[in-house]
Enzyme design. Sequence first.
Site, mmCIF file in Angstrom:
data_model
loop_
_atom_site.group_PDB
_atom_site.id
_atom_site.type_symbol
_atom_site.label_atom_id
_atom_site.label_comp_id
_atom_site.label_asym_id
_atom_site.label_seq_id
_atom_site.Cartn_x
_atom_site.Cartn_y
_atom_site.Cartn_z
ATOM 1 N N ASN A 8 0.875 -1.177 0.000
ATOM 2 C CA ASN A 8 0.000 0.000 0.000
ATOM 3 C C ASN A 8 0.908 1.222 0.000
ATOM 4 O O ASN A 8 1.500 1.551 1.028
ATOM 5 C CB ASN A 8 -0.902 -0.032 1.243
ATOM 6 N N LYS A 25 0.134 4.248 -0.227
ATOM 7 C CA LYS A 25 -0.489 5.433 0.382
ATOM 8 C C LYS A 25 -0.298 6.646 -0.554
ATOM 9 O O LYS A 25 -0.231 6.461 -1.764
ATOM 10 C CB LYS A 25 0.060 5.642 1.800
ATOM 11 N N HIS A 56 -9.351 0.996 5.013
ATOM 12 C CA HIS A 56 -8.060 1.252 5.654
ATOM 13 C C HIS A 56 -8.259 2.203 6.839
ATOM 14 O O HIS A 56 -9.055 3.139 6.765
ATOM 15 C CB HIS A 56 -7.056 1.841 4.653
ATOM 16 N N GLU A 59 -6.592 4.611 7.888
ATOM 17 C CA GLU A 59 -6.372 6.039 7.591
ATOM 18 C C GLU A 59 -7.623 6.643 6.951
ATOM 19 O O GLU A 59 -7.923 7.821 7.168
ATOM 20 C CB GLU A 59 -5.132 6.206 6.702
ATOM 21 N N GLU A 74 -5.035 -4.968 10.519
ATOM 22 C CA GLU A 74 -4.055 -3.899 10.706
ATOM 23 C C GLU A 74 -4.325 -3.176 12.027
ATOM 24 O O GLU A 74 -5.176 -2.264 12.077
ATOM 25 C CB GLU A 74 -4.141 -2.894 9.556
ATOM 26 N N GLY A 90 2.756 2.471 10.646
ATOM 27 C CA GLY A 90 3.658 3.593 10.459
ATOM 28 C C GLY A 90 4.380 4.009 11.732
ATOM 29 O O GLY A 90 5.001 5.074 11.785
ATOM 30 N N SER A 118 3.743 -2.016 10.148
ATOM 31 C CA SER A 118 5.209 -2.061 10.323
ATOM 32 C C SER A 118 5.809 -3.431 10.009
ATOM 33 O O SER A 118 6.803 -3.834 10.613
ATOM 34 C CB SER A 118 5.596 -1.611 11.741
HETATM 35 P P1 13P Z 1 3.267 0.490 7.553
HETATM 36 O O1 13P Z 1 3.796 -0.812 6.988
HETATM 37 O O2 13P Z 1 3.960 1.696 7.039
HETATM 38 O O3 13P Z 1 3.163 0.426 9.037
HETATM 39 O O4 13P Z 1 1.764 0.617 7.024
HETATM 40 C C1 13P Z 1 0.926 -0.458 7.130
HETATM 41 C C2 13P Z 1 -0.317 -0.146 6.390
HETATM 42 O O5 13P Z 1 -1.085 0.709 6.777
HETATM 43 C C3 13P Z 1 -0.580 -0.887 5.156
HETATM 44 O O6 13P Z 1 -1.864 -0.640 4.687
#
Ligand code: 13P
Length: 255
Positions: free
Chosen positions: A13, A15, A98, A100, A170, A176, A216
């Site tokens: 992803n 982002k 997601h 976010e 997740e 992140g 992560s």
């Molecule tokens: P990170 O791997 O940067 O923690 O992000 C995970 C994520 O949100 C994947 O959709």
Amino acid sequence: MNKATRKAIIAGNWKMNKTATEAAALIADLIPAVKNADCEVVICPPFTDLVKAVELTKGTNIHVGAQNVHFEKSGAFTGEISADMLKDLGVAYVITGHSERRQYFAETDVTVNKRTAAALAAGLKVIVCVGETLEQREQGVTAELVALQTKIALGGVSADDMKNIVIAYEPVWAIGTGRTATSEQAQEVCKNIRAVVAELYGNAVAEATTIQYGGSMNAGNADELLGKADVDGGLIGGASLKPADFAAIVTAASK
Ligand code: 13P
């Protein structure tokens, strides 16, 4: 992972990272790095990179996904992108729910369900994200919360449609932050999710459903996380932008 009954999937992803020009360079590095994968490989770049990504990955083992989709078929929804638009481009996957999107863009379980239904109807595969915040984990409601998110997201989804559903666990506190769930925590929640799928659709469907961990995941911890029985892959953020790291995770999932 249990590759006997289900597909291991590593999805990146991206982002809100990479212009189309930058995406082309990243994809050029990724193609040779993951070409020997013994798992499904997916990249989910921003909308503006999708045309280029589909074009550049044609004939390779990399599948392309989008990070979001609108639930209406077409019409006066300024700024939105429909499932048919994605399908027509040659996009194979879409992420829904997601954290976010939930956190910053008012996504709810109900709209996650609507997006998931629209994507399935257009013939897309859907990576449905669920996961608890740190506060919810500390309150001890992770299992109930994730079960609720999963059940609502899958409302109206048939057993047959489940072959096009991937669930990504997740934990919000691990995204992140560099703070990964332990493999035991990831396993526990992925197993709970599989039990919810079994409750809804029976054991055979549950055993065939790919359930990813995300948060992560990196080259250093992928082996350990993917070594767990119910962790069938990863949804990777930061590390998916680094070809060597992403390739190492793909290699871990190829075992
Ligand atoms: P990170 O791997 O940067 O923690 O992000 C995970 C994520 O949100 C994947 O959709």
